[in-house]
Design an enzyme around this catalytic site. Structure first.
Site, PDB file in Angstrom:
ATOM      1  N   PRO A 322       0.811  -1.217   0.000  1.00  0.00           N
ATOM      2  CG  PRO A 322      -0.211  -1.178   2.081  1.00  0.00           C
ATOM      3  CD  PRO A 322       0.553  -2.059   1.169  1.00  0.00           C
ATOM      4  CB  CYS A 323       0.584   4.335  -1.975  1.00  0.00           C
ATOM      5  SG  CYS A 323       1.011   3.453  -3.464  1.00  0.00           S
ATOM      6  CG  LEU A 324      -3.068   5.706   3.488  1.00  0.00           C
ATOM      7  CD1 LEU A 324      -2.550   7.073   3.906  1.00  0.00           C
ATOM      8  CD2 LEU A 324      -4.580   5.769   3.309  1.00  0.00           C
ATOM      9  NE  ARG A 343       4.631   1.774  -0.593  1.00  0.00           N
ATOM     10  CZ  ARG A 343       4.714   1.733  -1.910  1.00  0.00           C
ATOM     11  NH1 ARG A 343       5.680   2.366  -2.529  1.00  0.00           N
ATOM     12  NH2 ARG A 343       3.841   1.051  -2.625  1.00  0.00           N
TER      13      ARG A 343
END
Ligand SMILES: O=c1ccn([C@H]2C[C@H](O)[C@@H](COP(=O)(O)O)O2)c(=O)[nH]1
Length: 509
Positions: A322-324, A343
């Site tokens: 996940p980016c969040l 990230r």
């Protein structure tokens, strides 16, 4: 022609070559947002030519068509259109419509002359590609829509059993125009960008990245322009979200509705879908983190421990983590703020949806606390921290268009409020006097006195390094005007915000 074996075929990809799984067959498989490996694992490499994902109808289809034109041994295309994300993005539907209905000459949403796909979903192909080649491709490839992974696998296997066919033409390549960026010098690490709405903040963000970001290779294909640790502060997003008219954001209200549910609601595991933020927050770690945060703040309104974590250390070293990663909710002076850390963040295509989804989460937590407690809460600021804040090079043209049509308008909106306070400048007894006051009530908190604009500027900067840039520039100009008036002795009068004027002109002295 001799006997053809399937091993004769090598798929050549000039675009996004590292994003594809290669085989030696005659069927291309498009998996949309479903991870390509989840189809590949059920197939033999000689059963397919290539497997790839397609996220965006406006950017992805064009590159796919270019690749297919280079690989006339591909006779079949299986399009998996299975998930909510696929329906939302519309890329798989638009690709099918390209083969079913074709293209017509028109302009893209950025005003560029293009082949527009005959589909309710906007999708474009570069005008540099010859229409005869497009038509030949459309009529040479047979397509099948698949609604699930097993359905797609079955269709690929069906085609693989068919007799091998000779290529339907010769490979063709068309020039591609790339937009180069000129970059101004700037800080690489740590930027703060503030706006009232998500839309306004977004325009400022993409301007900042586009003008000062470092251009470097992505870990995918191509390049991106990047700043590291960009903090966006949105102070006044309205409850029903602000969408500009005409809407220059990359999302609209109906997409947002779907997206909010991906952030707020739990989801069950679905093969090929990596994660949803709702699932990570609601159930992934065996706890509903959103409800936990509400409980924690209801018990202790001053808590600095209202944290939600989305990174799973046990498995997130995989292909698509996940980016969040981290969300923190804090109540100060009854204002409920939410801070989210990414990230990695695609600031052009993904940030507006990310920010609006988080705003919906903030509002949900706020509403729950209003019901549960007696505190006179207010919705506060939304803050995102994007560690790699980037824009992909294939969006540069759209970015330039948004900046040229919106940025000047936004920066010209006059807003004199600086939380660092105001400065009142007068000339008294042959000196420049500067009083520093609080922003709201105007109480004097500090006083500077001197004859040199330069020295006063330095003192003010040393004491208040957090002044807004436009405010600081304004002060420099005002102080210089005051010094000039002072040097001219009795002949000139200085009044803040007015032109310096000669004694006796425009006044009763
Ligand atoms: O909610 C999301 C999900 C994904 N991305 C973008 C960030 C990156 O551009 C890409 C993910 O690539 P990796 O960092 O995982 O390689 O997707 C976002 O901006 N927001």
């Amino acid at each position: 022609m001799g006997q053809l074996t399937q091993l004769d075929f090598d798929y050549t990809a000039k675009h996004k070559p590292n994003q594809l799984i290669y085989g030696s067959g005659q069927t291309a498989v498009i998996t949309g947002w479903t991870v390509k490996q989840s189809v590949a694992k059920y197939l033999h490499s000689n059963e397919y030519a290539v497997i790839g994902q397609l996220y965006s109808p406006t950017r992805g289809i064009n590159l796919l068509i270019r690749n297919l034109l280079l690989n006339p041994h591909v006779h079949y295309l299986v399009i998996l259109n299975a998930t909510k994300e696929d329906q939302n993005a519309g890329a798989c539907q638009c690709l099918g419509d390209f083969f079913r209905h074709g293209v017509e000459e028109g302009v893209s949403n950025t005003g560029r002359k293009s082949w527009v796909i005959c589909s309710p979903i906007s999708g474009y192909i570069d005008i540099d590609i010859d229409i005869k080649s497009i038509e030949k491709l459309r009529h040479s490839i047979e397509i099948q829509d698949a609604k699930s992974i097993p359905d797609a696998v079955e269709k690929v296997k069906y085609y693989a059993q068919k007799e091998t066919l000779p290529p339907w033409g010769t490979p063709v390549e068309f020039p591609i125009t790339t937009i180069e960026s000129s970059v101004l010098p700037g800080t690489r690490y740590g930027h703060r960008i503030e706006g009232k709405t998500i839309a306004e903040t977004w325009v400022k963000i993409i301007h900042r990245i586009k003008t000062t970001g470092t251009i470097r290779p992505t870990s995918h294909d191509g390049k991106w322009q990047e700043l590291i640790n960009l903090m966006a502060v949105v102070t006044d997003e309205p409850d029903d979200f602000y969408f500009p008219e005409p809407n220059y954001l990359p999302i609209n209200r109906s997409f947002l509705q779907e997206y909010i549910s991906q952030v707020l609601d739990d989801a069950t595991n679905q093969e090929g879908v990596k994660y949803t933020y709702g699932q990570r927050l609601r159930s992934w770690f065996g706890k509903d983190q959103i409800e936990q945060v509400i409980e924690k703040l209801a018990k202790d309104i001053d808590s600095a421990r209202a944290v939600m974590s989305l990174w799973d250390v046990s498995q997130d070293d995989n292909d698509s983590p996940p980016c969040l990663n981290h969300i923190w909710v804090r109540i100060v002076d009854n204002e409920l703020s939410l801070t989210a850390t990414f990230r990695s963040n695609d600031m052009f295509s993904a940030w507006p949806a990310n920010a609006m989804g988080l705003r919906a989460l903030q509002k949900y937590i706020y509403n729950s606390l209003v019901k549960k407690t007696h505190h006179p809460l207010k919705m506060g600021t939304l803050i995102t921290i994007s560690q790699s804040a980037h824009i992909y090079d294939d969006c540069f043209e759209n970015v330039t268009n948004v900046i040229s049509s919106q940025y000047t308008k936004i920066t010209q909106r006059k807003d004199y409020f600086d939380p660092a306070g105001s400065f009142i400048i007068t000339i008294q007894d042959g000196s420049i006097v500067v009083e520093h006051t609080t922003p709201g009530s105007g109480e004097v908190v500090n006083c500077y006195c001197g004859k040199s604009a330069h020295k006063l500027s330095q003192q003010i900067f040393a004491d208040c390094p957090g002044l807004q840039v436009s405010h600081a520039l304004y002060l420099g100009v005002e102080l210089q005007k005051a010094e000039m008036a002072l040097l001219m002795k009795e002949q000139f009068i200085y009044e803040q915000d007015k032109p310096v004027r000669r004694l006796g002109v425009g006044s009763r002295e």
